[in-house]
Design a protein around this motif. Sequence first.
Motif, PDB file in Angstrom:
ATOM      1  N   ASN A 172     -11.160 -13.061 -18.164  1.00  0.00           N
ATOM      2  CA  ASN A 172     -10.283 -13.357 -17.034  1.00  0.00           C
ATOM      3  C   ASN A 172      -8.821 -13.431 -17.471  1.00  0.00           C
ATOM      4  O   ASN A 172      -8.482 -13.188 -18.638  1.00  0.00           O
ATOM      5  N   GLY A 173      -7.959 -13.807 -16.529  1.00  0.00           N
ATOM      6  CA  GLY A 173      -6.534 -13.851 -16.810  1.00  0.00           C
ATOM      7  C   GLY A 173      -6.123 -14.922 -17.789  1.00  0.00           C
ATOM      8  O   GLY A 173      -5.021 -14.874 -18.348  1.00  0.00           O
ATOM      9  N   ASN A 174      -6.976 -15.888 -18.043  1.00  0.00           N
ATOM     10  CA  ASN A 174      -6.709 -16.927 -19.043  1.00  0.00           C
ATOM     11  C   ASN A 174      -7.304 -16.579 -20.395  1.00  0.00           C
ATOM     12  O   ASN A 174      -7.387 -17.435 -21.288  1.00  0.00           O
ATOM     13  N   LEU A 175      -7.729 -15.328 -20.539  1.00  0.00           N
ATOM     14  CA  LEU A 175      -8.351 -14.834 -21.771  1.00  0.00           C
ATOM     15  C   LEU A 175      -9.602 -15.613 -22.127  1.00  0.00           C
ATOM     16  O   LEU A 175      -9.895 -15.886 -23.304  1.00  0.00           O
ATOM     17  N   GLU A 176     -10.371 -15.974 -21.094  1.00  0.00           N
ATOM     18  CA  GLU A 176     -11.639 -16.664 -21.270  1.00  0.00           C
ATOM     19  C   GLU A 176     -12.784 -15.687 -21.028  1.00  0.00           C
ATOM     20  O   GLU A 176     -12.786 -14.944 -20.047  1.00  0.00           O
ATOM     21  N   ALA A 177     -13.764 -15.690 -21.928  1.00  0.00           N
ATOM     22  CA  ALA A 177     -14.929 -14.835 -21.758  1.00  0.00           C
ATOM     23  C   ALA A 177     -15.792 -15.345 -20.609  1.00  0.00           C
ATOM     24  O   ALA A 177     -15.882 -16.558 -20.369  1.00  0.00           O
ATOM     25  N   LEU A 178     -16.446 -14.431 -19.903  1.00  0.00           N
ATOM     26  CA  LEU A 178     -17.257 -14.754 -18.728  1.00  0.00           C
ATOM     27  C   LEU A 178     -18.706 -14.356 -18.970  1.00  0.00           C
ATOM     28  O   LEU A 178     -18.990 -13.463 -19.767  1.00  0.00           O
TER      29      LEU A 178
END
Length: 485
Positions: free
Chosen positions: A320-326
């Motif tokens: 995502n835009g926060n550089l968090e893996a999903l």
Amino acid sequence: MRWERVVLPRAQEAEQGSEEAGGSGKRWAHTCNAIKGGRFLYVFGGFGIDYCQTNEVHVFDTVEQTWSQPTIKGMPPAPRDGHSCTNVGDNLFVFGGTDGMNPLGDLHILYTSSHTWISPMTRGEGPEARQGHSAALVDKRLFIFGGYGKSPDNGDEVYYNDLFILNTETFVWNKPMMTGIPPSPRHTHGCSTWKNKMIVLGGEDGCDNYLSDVHILNAVSCFFLSTIILFLLSFGLSTGHTLPPRAGYLTITFGKFLLVYGGYTEAQKPYDDLYLLDVESAIWSTVTTAGAGPSARFSMAGDCLDPVRSGVLIFVGGCNGNLEALDDMYYLHTGAHGYLSKQSQPIQGKFQARVKETFGDQYTIETAIDGKPLRGIIFSSKPSTLPIPFSSSSRIRTCGDSSAVMPNGYYNGESEASGSIQPDSADDGQVDDVDGIEASEPHAEPAGPLPVSNVTQPFDGCDLDKVNQPCSSNVLLNFYHKYNF
């Protein structure tokens, strides 16, 4: 089209020889491939599990709606992301990627029938180590294109637009001689196959330019259809919405449709939109969906689950835009035969076009529909320093003011260039001497007839003498099919 989030039932007892898994875990820059007619989905590699790369294999049963982590025999690939994974039958060919420090250039095969990894011995000239490349299978040949790696001399990043072909039966690499105009060097672009052709679109180049151009490679002759002609095919004659420049998106092919989801132009601003390219009619369309879909993201993975679940695509994970893996998963129900919403209609009329001038890698084309000139700017895949001023005549030029726009449909910073050609309804003038298409090709020529050479008849059988008889926007595409480009 309709989104459906996959909500998994409570975990069931694991099968013998496998370890129960509640999902593939949070990851991005991974791959997923559907086998057995879409029954099983294999997810491999990626970044995000414990904030590092992984080499785990997770399998999703699309009928039972359960995840498993099978016990894999053989020597597994090193943990990686940014690799490619390609179906060759029900076997998965993994190439390249990065281990987090260095690009990789190794080849591994997962035999899904026995859940065994092998590392085949290859011969011939293979690709340099790279990540962010694309891979596509045509017949039994695996095509590797583009990506980026490191220079062996100084360790600087190197961006590629080369092409390598692996014979998946003999494991011999070949670097073919390409003709036509290849795409510019790029990575995290889209790639797909259609009939005996490979389609390359968009991505990001070494100057942080985001691209939206489309290129078609004839996989038989390794001839790249000229960028300028392809712009006419895919953009210039369509009233539809063209794909905005981007990289890191997901491309899935189902039938004659190529679907693009997500991607980014800045790491903090990913997309959550859907675009669809009808390859046969060369028309881009935006897609309106029902249901709550995935959040904006990039570097997700997905595949088409036909024919077991007809018209269903699957999307797994991403960033995502926060550089968090999903770790979420969605189905996209396309409807029977790939129905799409708000499909654009082609411009109707008698189409005429002619290449008037060539300037190295650049061209000037004059076009008209029903005698009314078309105006616009498109760009060749090779930048030029030739200062060619614009004139007031109705011409499509492949060069311009580089300070205002970038070639190849680039997006750089806050400036944006569109490659579409718009009709000039205010100009009712005539284009002189446009009796079909004539072209001079300054590049190497493939064997056989050129696709635009001394053609005096329209491509879809329309009579040039019957001005009122309409020709659809796929006139160039019909000609393209005629000569098998």
